[in-house]
Design a protein around this motif. Structure first.
Motif, PDB file in Angstrom:
ATOM      1  N   ARG A 144       0.830  -1.200   0.000  1.00 35.75           N
ATOM      2  CA  ARG A 144       0.000   0.000   0.000  1.00 35.75           C
ATOM      3  C   ARG A 144       0.871   1.259   0.000  1.00 35.75           C
ATOM      4  N   ASP A 183      -5.804 -12.995  -1.163  1.00 36.09           N
ATOM      5  CA  ASP A 183      -6.684 -12.035  -0.496  1.00 36.09           C
ATOM      6  C   ASP A 183      -5.967 -10.712  -0.234  1.00 36.09           C
ATOM      7  N   ALA A 184      -4.778 -10.786   0.354  1.00 31.69           N
ATOM      8  CA  ALA A 184      -4.064  -9.565   0.733  1.00 31.69           C
ATOM      9  C   ALA A 184      -3.613  -8.778  -0.489  1.00 31.69           C
ATOM     10  N   GLN A 185      -3.085  -9.468  -1.494  1.00 30.45           N
ATOM     11  CA  GLN A 185      -2.590  -8.770  -2.673  1.00 30.45           C
ATOM     12  C   GLN A 185      -3.737  -8.208  -3.512  1.00 30.45           C
ATOM     13  N   HIS A 186      -4.782  -8.978  -3.702  1.00 28.71           N
ATOM     14  CA  HIS A 186      -5.915  -8.499  -4.489  1.00 28.71           C
ATOM     15  C   HIS A 186      -6.517  -7.250  -3.865  1.00 28.71           C
ATOM     16  N   ARG A 187      -6.631  -7.230  -2.563  1.00 28.47           N
ATOM     17  CA  ARG A 187      -7.175  -6.058  -1.869  1.00 28.47           C
ATOM     18  C   ARG A 187      -6.347  -4.807  -2.190  1.00 28.47           C
ATOM     19  N   GLU A 188      -5.032  -4.948  -2.180  1.00 28.88           N
ATOM     20  CA  GLU A 188      -4.176  -3.794  -2.476  1.00 28.88           C
ATOM     21  C   GLU A 188      -4.214  -3.422  -3.954  1.00 28.88           C
ATOM     22  N   VAL A 190      -6.791  -3.651  -5.961  1.00 32.35           N
ATOM     23  CA  VAL A 190      -8.057  -2.953  -6.207  1.00 32.35           C
ATOM     24  C   VAL A 190      -8.005  -1.526  -5.674  1.00 32.35           C
ATOM     25  N   GLU A 191      -7.338  -1.338  -4.547  1.00 34.22           N
ATOM     26  CA  GLU A 191      -7.298  -0.020  -3.912  1.00 34.22           C
ATOM     27  C   GLU A 191      -6.137   0.845  -4.394  1.00 34.22           C
ATOM     28  N   ARG A 215     -10.212 -15.288  -9.104  1.00 39.26           N
ATOM     29  CA  ARG A 215     -10.729 -14.156  -8.331  1.00 39.26           C
ATOM     30  C   ARG A 215     -10.908 -12.915  -9.192  1.00 39.26           C
ATOM     31  N   GLU A 216      -9.897 -12.644 -10.056  1.00 38.66           N
ATOM     32  CA  GLU A 216      -9.892 -11.389 -10.806  1.00 38.66           C
ATOM     33  C   GLU A 216      -9.409 -11.613 -12.236  1.00 38.66           C
TER      34      GLU A 216
END
Length: 369
Positions: A144, A183-188, A190-191, A215-216
């Protein structure tokens, strides 16, 4: 925990990209893809904000980097599974009388972000990288925080990303698991404020590629390989390739089989080691030199609408051979020199980012102990 072969096969069957199926074109930039390995490892301490800053100043098309996942589930920008004395120094415990202190020698998966943030990972120049600039006191960044720096230095969102999951499917207790990484990488991702099409997700552990693609679908996946991940000991099935056996795929050579295997999991990018560890030479001019990335591998990947971007290319004779074989990008520790060489070969290269702006953003975002 491993996904079973049956589970992997089930996931693979749901992917839109399969061998012989309709092709999704990998991102084909306007410029030849000069990627700064770990930012620009040859020029500044790897995977630190200064390395990414100098990579941008040097005119990389893509910033290549690694992620580990901390004990408390945060994606941090670091290559190694553990904090090594070769690269980092302890400063102080995160809390008084912390039983985990000292942190050097501990695995990232067993340390919290607060503990990791006490480390000085900018003071030690590696013997293998004698030209590195050091930035004493530099802390390991979260993904991030890296994106925040990039938004400052790259307001038009021009840079491309190649981000790896540093997961170990052999020693399963040394890193977090597949879902933790995805989960952790995808969240970052997207944001990040970058378009997902600008992010390539790479891994030697193909389980994470399969899971991320499920997932994406917008994120391109890049299949990393080297000699030791193609097959397991005594010709057993490799634990790195999600239960697949390269030898089971069609092709007259191992290079063709590798391309076909990568295509079967939906990879848009094939990213093999440039040099085979089975050889004895380090340069094409030397006896015993053995390339891992081969002309037939590249040709087959192109037939399957994949692009090929080998690593880590720090010799011009290797780069010249790869360019003759029509690779689409090169991952290097020395992006400034490689960019110049690629340009000399008549390829279009990306513009350099303004030095003053990048260094100003570095000054604003660099964290020190």
């Amino acid at each position: 925990m491993f996904l079973s072969t049956i589970a992997c096969a089930s996931i693979i069957s749901q992917l839109p990209l399969v061998l012989g199926g309709p092709a999704q074109q990998a991102f084909r930039p306007k410029y030849f893809d000069v990627q700064g390995h770990r930012g620009s490892r040859g020029e500044a301490i790897e995977n630190t904000l200064p390395a990414f800053a100098w990579g941008m100043i040097d005119g990389v098309t893509t910033l290549e980097l690694d992620n580990g996942i901390t004990k408390d589930g945060v994606a941090v920008v670091w290559h190694d599974e553990e904090i090594t004395a070769e690269k980092c120094l302890d400063t102080k415990p995160a809390v008084k009388d912390d039983p985990d202190f000292p942190y050097v020698g501990k695995h990232i998966a067993n340390l919290t972000l607060a503990q990791i943030k006490t480390l000085d990972c900018g003071s030690k120049r590696l013997a293998a990288d004698p030209l590195q600039l050091t930035y004493p006191g530099t802390k390991i960044s979260t993904l991030r925080e890296l994106f925040a720096f990039a938004r400052c230095a790259d307001p038009k969102r021009q840079i491309q990303w190649n981000i790896e999951s540093k997961i170990n499917p052999v020693d399963v207790n040394s890193t977090r698991g597949v879902q933790d990484f995805v989960d952790a990488q995808h969240r970052e991702f997207v944001e990040s404020s970058y378009d997902l099409s600008q992010i390539t997700y790479q891994s030697f552990d193909w389980r994470t590629l399969i899971s991320m693609k499920k997932r994406e679908p917008k994120i391109l996946i890049s299949a990393l390989l080297e000699q030791k991940t193609v097959v397991g000991p005594d010709n057993t099935t490799s634990q790195w390739l999600a239960g697949l056996r390269v030898e089971d795929f069609p092709g007259a050579t191992i290079g063709i089989k590798i391309a076909n295997a990568a295509k079967s999991i939906g990879a848009s990018v094939l990213s093999p080691a440039a040099v085979s560890s089975a050889g004895t030479g380090i340069d094409p001019t030397e006896p015993g030199y053995l390339p891992f990335t081969t002309k037939d591998m590249i040709g087959q990947a192109h037939e399957l609408s994949m692009v090929v971007k080998p690593w880590t290319v720090n010799r011009m004779n290797i780069a010249e051979q790869l360019l003759d074989w029509e690779v689409d990008g090169i991952i290097t520790d020395y992006p400034s020199m490689m960019r110049r060489f690629v340009q000399q070969r008549g390829k279009s290269v990306g513009p350099k980012f303004p030095k003053a702006r990048v260094l100003d953003c570095l000054d604003k975002h660099l964290q020190r102990t």
